[in-house]
Structure formats: C-alpha cells, structure tokens
Design a protein around this motif. Structure first.
Motif, PDB file in Angstrom:
ATOM      1  N   ALA A 291       0.829  -1.166   0.006  1.00 42.99           N
ATOM      2  CA  ALA A 291      -0.039  -0.084   0.150  1.00 42.99           C
ATOM      3  C   ALA A 291       0.820   1.214   0.123  1.00 42.99           C
ATOM      4  CB  ALA A 291      -1.001   0.021   1.391  1.00 42.99           C
ATOM      5  N   PHE A 292       1.900   1.127   0.864  1.00 44.09           N
ATOM      6  CA  PHE A 292       2.903   2.385   0.685  1.00 44.09           C
ATOM      7  C   PHE A 292       3.551   2.607  -0.657  1.00 44.09           C
ATOM      8  CE2 PHE A 292       7.271   3.920   1.173  1.00 44.09           C
ATOM      9  CZ  PHE A 292       6.930   5.118   1.714  1.00 44.09           C
ATOM     10  N   PHE A 293       4.180   1.407  -1.400  1.00 38.83           N
ATOM     11  CA  PHE A 293       4.479   1.606  -2.457  1.00 38.83           C
ATOM     12  C   PHE A 293       3.513   2.053  -3.676  1.00 38.83           C
ATOM     13  CE2 PHE A 293       7.168  -2.381  -1.227  1.00 38.83           C
ATOM     14  CZ  PHE A 293       8.089  -1.465  -0.602  1.00 38.83           C
ATOM     15  N   GLU A 294       2.362   1.622  -3.494  1.00 39.77           N
ATOM     16  CA  GLU A 294       1.252   1.827  -4.334  1.00 39.77           C
ATOM     17  C   GLU A 294       0.984   3.619  -4.402  1.00 39.77           C
ATOM     18  OE1 GLU A 294      -1.455  -0.076  -5.844  1.00 39.77           O
ATOM     19  OE2 GLU A 294      -2.231   1.501  -6.839  1.00 39.77           O
ATOM     20  N   TYR A 296       3.346   5.936  -2.751  1.00 44.37           N
ATOM     21  CA  TYR A 296       4.644   6.711  -2.921  1.00 44.37           C
ATOM     22  C   TYR A 296       5.468   6.549  -4.328  1.00 44.37           C
ATOM     23  CZ  TYR A 296       3.051   8.810   1.384  1.00 44.37           C
ATOM     24  OH  TYR A 296       2.554   9.309   2.336  1.00 44.37           O
ATOM     25  N   VAL A 297       5.273   5.033  -4.696  1.00 40.11           N
ATOM     26  CA  VAL A 297       6.295   4.633  -5.795  1.00 40.11           C
ATOM     27  C   VAL A 297       5.794   4.184  -6.959  1.00 40.11           C
ATOM     28  CG1 VAL A 297       8.233   2.943  -6.327  1.00 40.11           C
ATOM     29  CG2 VAL A 297       7.621   3.689  -4.047  1.00 40.11           C
ATOM     30  N   SER A 298       4.560   3.619  -7.047  1.00 40.43           N
ATOM     31  CA  SER A 298       4.174   2.810  -8.326  1.00 40.43           C
ATOM     32  C   SER A 298       2.770   2.802  -8.308  1.00 40.43           C
ATOM     33  CB  SER A 298       4.789   1.678  -8.650  1.00 40.43           C
ATOM     34  OG  SER A 298       4.585   1.177  -9.788  1.00 40.43           O
ATOM     35  N   PRO A 299       1.810   3.921  -8.717  1.00 39.28           N
ATOM     36  CA  PRO A 299       0.448   3.962  -8.838  1.00 39.28           C
ATOM     37  C   PRO A 299      -0.121   2.593  -9.412  1.00 39.28           C
ATOM     38  CG  PRO A 299       1.214   5.956  -9.094  1.00 39.28           C
ATOM     39  CD  PRO A 299       2.354   5.147  -9.258  1.00 39.28           C
ATOM     40  N   GLY A 300      -0.929   1.794  -9.004  1.00 36.61           N
ATOM     41  CA  GLY A 300      -1.510   0.770  -9.840  1.00 36.61           C
ATOM     42  C   GLY A 300      -0.890  -0.538  -9.391  1.00 36.61           C
ATOM     43  N   LEU A 301       0.167  -0.327  -8.659  1.00 36.74           N
ATOM     44  CA  LEU A 301       1.096  -1.656  -8.404  1.00 36.74           C
ATOM     45  C   LEU A 301       0.205  -2.899  -7.791  1.00 36.74           C
ATOM     46  CD1 LEU A 301       4.054  -2.755  -7.976  1.00 36.74           C
ATOM     47  CD2 LEU A 301       3.872  -1.912  -5.508  1.00 36.74           C
ATOM     48  N   THR A 302      -0.681  -2.653  -6.927  1.00 32.77           N
ATOM     49  CA  THR A 302      -1.312  -4.087  -6.348  1.00 32.77           C
ATOM     50  C   THR A 302      -2.259  -4.536  -7.537  1.00 32.77           C
ATOM     51  OG1 THR A 302      -1.403  -2.533  -4.506  1.00 32.77           O
ATOM     52  CG2 THR A 302      -2.669  -4.726  -4.348  1.00 32.77           C
ATOM     53  N   ALA A 303      -3.142  -3.600  -8.397  1.00 31.23           N
ATOM     54  CA  ALA A 303      -3.730  -4.536  -9.210  1.00 31.23           C
ATOM     55  C   ALA A 303      -3.022  -5.234 -10.151  1.00 31.23           C
ATOM     56  CB  ALA A 303      -4.558  -3.087  -9.791  1.00 31.23           C
ATOM     57  N   ARG A 304      -1.600  -4.626 -10.602  1.00 34.46           N
ATOM     58  CA  ARG A 304      -0.812  -5.394 -11.517  1.00 34.46           C
ATOM     59  C   ARG A 304      -0.602  -6.605 -10.978  1.00 34.46           C
ATOM     60  NH1 ARG A 304       1.826  -0.175 -12.275  1.00 34.46           N
ATOM     61  NH2 ARG A 304       3.589  -1.077 -11.195  1.00 34.46           N
ATOM     62  N   LEU A 305      -0.246  -6.604  -9.626  1.00 34.70           N
ATOM     63  CA  LEU A 305       0.180  -7.757  -9.142  1.00 34.70           C
ATOM     64  C   LEU A 305      -0.841  -8.918  -8.982  1.00 34.70           C
ATOM     65  CD1 LEU A 305       2.501  -6.557  -6.191  1.00 34.70           C
ATOM     66  CD2 LEU A 305       3.361  -7.238  -8.410  1.00 34.70           C
ATOM     67  N   GLU A 306      -1.976  -8.399  -8.608  1.00 40.36           N
ATOM     68  CA  GLU A 306      -3.325  -9.099  -8.674  1.00 40.36           C
ATOM     69  C   GLU A 306      -3.556  -9.977 -10.009  1.00 40.36           C
ATOM     70  OE1 GLU A 306      -5.878  -6.651  -6.625  1.00 40.36           O
ATOM     71  OE2 GLU A 306      -5.410  -7.521  -4.702  1.00 40.36           O
ATOM     72  N   ALA A 307      -3.529  -9.271 -11.123  1.00 41.61           N
ATOM     73  CA  ALA A 307      -3.392  -9.460 -12.405  1.00 41.61           C
ATOM     74  C   ALA A 307      -2.687 -10.789 -12.673  1.00 41.61           C
ATOM     75  CB  ALA A 307      -3.337  -8.446 -13.415  1.00 41.61           C
ATOM     76  N   VAL A 308      -1.149 -10.546 -12.114  1.00 38.29           N
ATOM     77  CA  VAL A 308      -0.166 -11.355 -12.440  1.00 38.29           C
ATOM     78  C   VAL A 308      -0.482 -12.800 -11.572  1.00 38.29           C
ATOM     79  CG1 VAL A 308       2.144 -11.865 -12.041  1.00 38.29           C
ATOM     80  CG2 VAL A 308       1.480  -9.868 -13.496  1.00 38.29           C
ATOM     81  N   ALA A 309      -1.147 -12.633 -10.558  1.00 37.56           N
ATOM     82  CA  ALA A 309      -1.217 -13.657  -9.868  1.00 37.56           C
ATOM     83  C   ALA A 309      -2.399 -14.637 -10.340  1.00 37.56           C
ATOM     84  CB  ALA A 309      -1.518 -13.260  -8.346  1.00 37.56           C
ATOM     85  N   VAL A 450       8.055  -6.279  -7.858  1.00 40.91           N
ATOM     86  CA  VAL A 450       6.989  -6.623  -6.739  1.00 40.91           C
ATOM     87  C   VAL A 450       6.940  -5.173  -5.891  1.00 40.91           C
ATOM     88  CG1 VAL A 450       7.884  -7.279  -4.544  1.00 40.91           C
ATOM     89  CG2 VAL A 450       6.112  -8.654  -5.819  1.00 40.91           C
ATOM     90  N   THR A 451       7.900  -4.410  -5.814  1.00 37.50           N
ATOM     91  CA  THR A 451       7.840  -3.245  -5.053  1.00 37.50           C
ATOM     92  C   THR A 451       7.639  -1.911  -6.127  1.00 37.50           C
ATOM     93  OG1 THR A 451      10.372  -2.666  -5.235  1.00 37.50           O
ATOM     94  CG2 THR A 451       9.315  -3.914  -3.311  1.00 37.50           C
ATOM     95  N   GLY A 452       7.839  -2.007  -7.494  1.00 35.70           N
ATOM     96  CA  GLY A 452       7.601  -0.914  -8.198  1.00 35.70           C
ATOM     97  C   GLY A 452       9.038  -0.044  -8.122  1.00 35.70           C
ATOM     98  N   VAL A 453      10.136  -0.394  -7.184  1.00 33.55           N
ATOM     99  CA  VAL A 453      11.027   0.510  -7.257  1.00 33.55           C
ATOM    100  C   VAL A 453      11.963   0.466  -8.296  1.00 33.55           C
ATOM    101  CG1 VAL A 453      13.290   0.507  -5.957  1.00 33.55           C
ATOM    102  CG2 VAL A 453      11.454   0.381  -4.464  1.00 33.55           C
ATOM    103  N   GLU A 454      12.572   1.659  -9.125  1.00 32.04           N
ATOM    104  CA  GLU A 454      12.908   1.335 -10.398  1.00 32.04           C
ATOM    105  C   GLU A 454      14.366   1.152 -10.697  1.00 32.04           C
ATOM    106  OE1 GLU A 454      11.200   4.631 -12.634  1.00 32.04           O
ATOM    107  OE2 GLU A 454       9.321   3.504 -12.705  1.00 32.04           O
ATOM    108  N   ASN A 455      15.224   1.323  -9.614  1.00 31.76           N
ATOM    109  CA  ASN A 455      16.639   1.210  -9.355  1.00 31.76           C
ATOM    110  C   ASN A 455      16.903   0.006  -8.569  1.00 31.76           C
ATOM    111  OD1 ASN A 455      19.603   1.598  -9.185  1.00 31.76           O
ATOM    112  ND2 ASN A 455      19.004   3.651 -10.002  1.00 31.76           N
ATOM    113  N   ILE A 456      17.917  -0.983  -9.161  1.00 35.55           N
ATOM    114  CA  ILE A 456      18.286  -2.045  -8.505  1.00 35.55           C
ATOM    115  C   ILE A 456      19.053  -1.726  -7.118  1.00 35.55           C
ATOM    116  CG2 ILE A 456      20.528  -2.351  -9.631  1.00 35.55           C
ATOM    117  CD1 ILE A 456      19.604  -5.393  -9.570  1.00 35.55           C
ATOM    118  N   ARG A 457      19.591  -0.502  -7.199  1.00 34.97           N
ATOM    119  CA  ARG A 457      20.467  -0.036  -5.914  1.00 34.97           C
ATOM    120  C   ARG A 457      19.755   0.049  -4.688  1.00 34.97           C
ATOM    121  NH1 ARG A 457      22.327   1.986 -10.788  1.00 34.97           N
ATOM    122  NH2 ARG A 457      24.437   2.127 -11.175  1.00 34.97           N
TER     123      ARG A 457
END
Ligand code: 4AD
Ligand code: MG
Length: 471
Positions: A291-294, A296-309, A450-457
């Motif tokens: 919910a935090f990533f959704e 502050y980081v990547s809007p729509g993340l949870t719906a995308r993950l649910e679709a993949v699941a 899974v977090t939507g974070v865009e940089n591997i660092r």
C-alpha cells in the motif's frame, strides 16, 4: 510454516512497536524502544513518533511537560534512540489508534542537528549517498521488510516441494556463463606476480589456478541434481560487467533450481508457479508495504500484481518474438532480425504492448546463449527460456541442459570453452547422464518488480556497482 501475522518479540517486556499498535485493549506499563522519526511540540506536551522497523507505522509517544519524563526532552531530536515506559491508551488524536503516555523517557542514543535524515521525504539519490542510514526511512524500511519475507518464502516454496537446498561455492575456477565477467580472487602480489614474459604463473596462486567469484551456482547445482533430482541454490552472485544500468549490480542474489528428468516445458512451468507464489506471498504478507509503494512509488502496483497472480503467462519462441517485433511497425534503436539478441526496448515492447504481462521467450539461436543449453532438433536453436516482465525486462534466464556428451563438447568448443577445463562437469554426462533443466531468478530484479522501485540499487541493502562499494 507460514509467517505469523504479528510475531511476538522473543524478549519479554520488549514488545515490538508492531505488536503494541495491534493491541486489543489499553495496557499499563508498556516499554517501547526505537528511533525518533519526528518530534512535534504541542501545548504543554511533546509528541514523538517512534519507529523500530517492525512496521511502517510509528508509535506516538506523548510526553507531558509536567511529567518527570520531560527532563529528557532537550536531548531528543529526530534520529535519537529512546526507550519510553508508560500507559498505552486509545489516542484521542486522529491518525493513530493508540498512543503511549510516557512516565519514563530514556535517551539511549542522542543525536545532534547534523543527523542527515531531518526532512520527512528525501529522494533515492540522496539516500543512496547515505546507504548506512537509509534503512531508517519509510521507503527502505518497507523494501527490506519485503526482501526479508520473500527470501524466507523462496525457501518455503522449494522446501514444500521437496527440493534440496545446496550451498554452491562462492570462490570458483569456472566461468559458468562464459561471459568473462568474473572478479578475480588472488593472493598474489599485484606489483610483483610470479611468472615470466608478462605471463602470470597462476599455479603459484593460493588455489593453484586462476579463480574468481562465482557468476552462477548452476554447474555445481547440476552435479547435485544428478544425485538429489530436485535442488535449488540461493546465494550471492558476482558479475564484473561494467554496465551502469538501473538493472545491473556487481553483487546480487540469485535463486537457481535444477531438476533432473525435466524438459524446457517443465522448467517454464516451475518458473511460472514459483513467480506466482512469490507474488501471492507479497500480496498476502506484505499488504502494508505494498500500500505504501502504491501511494509513493508506483500507482496501480497492487492491481498489476493481482492480475499476474491470476493469469497464465504468455509463451512464444524467439522466432515468433522476432516476427511480432518486425510486424509492429515500430522503429527500434537496435534493428530486429533473426540472430540478433533481444534488447531491453524489444523485451519491454513484447511484455508491455504485445502480451501486457509476463512472457516466456524460448528457443533462442544457439550463438546467443551459453554452452550448456540443449541443442534443438533444428540444429540452430537451443532449449533456452527467458522470462520477461513489464518494466523490468528479463527477470529469469534458464534452459534445458545439453545432456549428450558429444553435443555438449561440440557446443563448448564452438563457444570457446575448453572441455578439459570442465572435466568434472562432463563426468555427469559420462556416467548416468539424464535430461534436466533449471533456471536462475535474479532476486533483486524480482524485488524491483514487486515493489515498483525502479533502481536495483534501492532494493539491495548495500549496492555494489561500478565505482561503489563503500558501505
Ligand atoms: O540469465 P542469467 O545470466 O542465467 C544464469 O546465470 C544461469 N546460470 C541461470 C540458470 O539457468 N541456473 O542470470 C539469471 C538472472 C537474470 O535473468 C537476472 O534476473 C539476474 O540473474 N541477473 C542479474 N541481476 C542483477 N544484476 C546483474 N548484473 C545480473 N545478471 C543477471
Ligand atoms: Mg540471461
């Protein structure tokens, strides 16, 4: 084996803040320890937000100016480490259910105004400069909690399916991928190495030959699969590729299952089940972080993950992928033709525009892939698979292995790998060889997905990239 929703602290009388915030009723004599995120002065009271990393939320500690606890306040600033003892009551304020009225406040570790995390929000670039302090922020707290839970879930997945966990070596003499990206491990004097005529005498080195840090545990994993049938590794992996991208790290963690009696289809099936399992664990056990990533980081993340699941992953051969790209009418920076490697622009187009989800691309031209992949009957392609996902690109690489000794030796020579140098590996093909397959999942790439974070660092605690190994 499932992770408890609210694990209780092992040390009595020191509940974690997560546990305190999940209280069912008011409690007397509660001790909370943690780091102060913010200090707010009210009328005759101070409010401290205290966080101990057990969850995203902080505990509001209320210190009355008239209470003895307030004596410590002058030494309490953002970043200080404190212990508060008091009563847990229903909070009259908004934004939290409980607050702790402090009877006692002890400053375990004071701070001064040079503490760098003063602001509420900092950009990831700034935080990378202080990678030793960034775990104390909301973003990195969430990332590393997810990382820890998913690392545990990796073991759960394989252990539940009867796979043997094997620790493959970190120091090795083999360059599994044959890409020449190994970091050297040596005890020779770099200024005066033994040898003559500019040739280093590696036999005089510690291990008696040229060694480096592993680029993959696969070859040793295959040896174990020839004894235990289903195995997996999960360990640090090192690559000295000088690519300064947001998806490459010089040190990363890879999960490599290997299955005897399995072909490429079974390999894709396992990869798909594994991937989906981890996504579901994240949705179920890391809801607060997602919910935090959704937000502050990547809007729509949870719906995308649910679709993949829920959905089956796409599968197409390399040949079909090339056709799709050519038919797209797009102009790409790298031209598309049979025989050339897929670039990340191509991978993204296929996953984001063509299938809009994860996609296995299989059966690549032999010249593009490592020596150990099994030659298909067409004599041109190998039984390889890459799993591509939107935004991240390649997240898994795997294959059915060449189990036929003469063909394997031929492939090795064609790829410039001397068969004699891997005699121990070839022994599995000499004695009791069998069809087998496996793959490698880059754990950080998965965390990015899974977090939507865009940089591997920003998904590995202490990133190692060209020019950076400081912390
Ligand atoms: O495709 P790769 O090179 O495959 C292998 O190493 C095989 N031996 C695996 C196997 O079949 N057992 O690497 C596998 C995955 C990639 O798909 C990617 O996710 C990750 O490892 N990876 C990296 N992650 C971060 N930084 C790098 N420099 C990476 N290189 C590969
Ligand atoms: Mg690969």
């Amino acid at each position: 084996m499932a992770q408890a929703d609210n694990p209780v602290s092992w040390r009595q009388n020191r509940p974690r803040i997560r546990e305190i915030l999940h209280s069912e009723q008011p409690r007397g004599d509660v001790v909370a320890e943690g780091w102060v995120r913010t200090v707010r002065q009210g009328k005759g009271v101070a409010f401290l937000a205290v966080n101990d990393g057990s969850c995203l939320a902080s505990l509001q500690v209320v210190v009355d100016a008239a209470a003895p606890a307030s004596a410590a306040l002058p030494r309490v600033g953002t970043g200080a480490c404190v212990r508060a003892r008091g009563k847990l009551i229903a909070s009259p304020g908004t934004g939290q259910r409980w607050e702790l009225i402090a009877d006692e406040l002890v400053v375990l570790g004071p701070v001064d105004e040079t503490y760098p995390l003063q602001k509420k929000r900092h950009g990831p670039e700034f935080l990378r400069e202080i990678a030793h302090l960034r775990p104390r922020t909301n973003l990195f707290g969430a990332v590393f909690r997810v990382r820890s839970r998913l690392a545990f879930a990796v073991h759960r997945f394989f252990q539940e399916r009867g796979f043997l966990y094997v620790h493959t070596p970190i120091i090795t003499a083999n360059d599994c991928e044959g890409a020449g990206e190994m970091f050297r491990v040596t005890t020779l004097d770099p200024f005066h190495p033994p040898g003559t005529g500019g040739q280093v005498a590696w036999r005089e080195d510690f291990f008696g030959e040229k060694t480096g840090l592993t680029v993959s545990g696969q070859l040793e994993g295959e040896l174990f699969a020839m004894a235990f049938a289903d195995i997996y590794t999960f360990g640090p992996t090192f690559r000295a590729e000088n690519s300064n991208t947001s998806r490459h790290a010089a040190e990363f963690w890879m999960i490599e299952p290997e299955m005897a009696f399995a072909d490429l289809t079974a390999d894709c099936d396992l990869a798909e089940e594994f991937f989906r399992y981890l996504v579901k664990v994240a949705l179920r056990e890391c809801a607060e972080e997602l919910a935090f990533f959704e937000e502050y980081v990547s809007p729509g993340l949870t719906a995308r993950l649910e679709a993949v699941a829920a959905a089956d992953f796409g599968r197409m051969t390399y040949g079909e992928a090339i056709e799709q790209l050519q038919r797209s009418g797009r102009t790409f920076a790298f031209p598309v033709q049979w025989g050339s490697d897929l670039q990340s622009e191509h991978e993204r187009f296929l996953t984001e525009q063509v299938v809009n989800g994860p996609l296995f691309v299989t059966d690549y031209p032999a010249e593009l892939k490592a020596f150990y992949m099994r030659l298909n009957d067409d004599g041109q392609t190998v039984a390889a698979m890459d799993l591509l996902v939107p935004r991240v690109g390649e997240i898994i690489g795997g294959s059915q292995r060449e189990e036929r000794l003469p063909l394997l030796e031929r492939r090795m020579r064609a790829r410039g790998v001397a068969p004699e140098s891997l005699n121990w590996y070839l022994d599995t093909r000499r004695w009791g060889s069998c069809p087998h397959a496996g793959f490698g999942l880059g754990f950080e790439r998965f965390l990015m997905y899974v977090t939507g974070v865009e940089n591997i660092r920003d998904v590995i605690p202490f990133p190692r990239t060209p020019g950076n190994a400081r912390f």
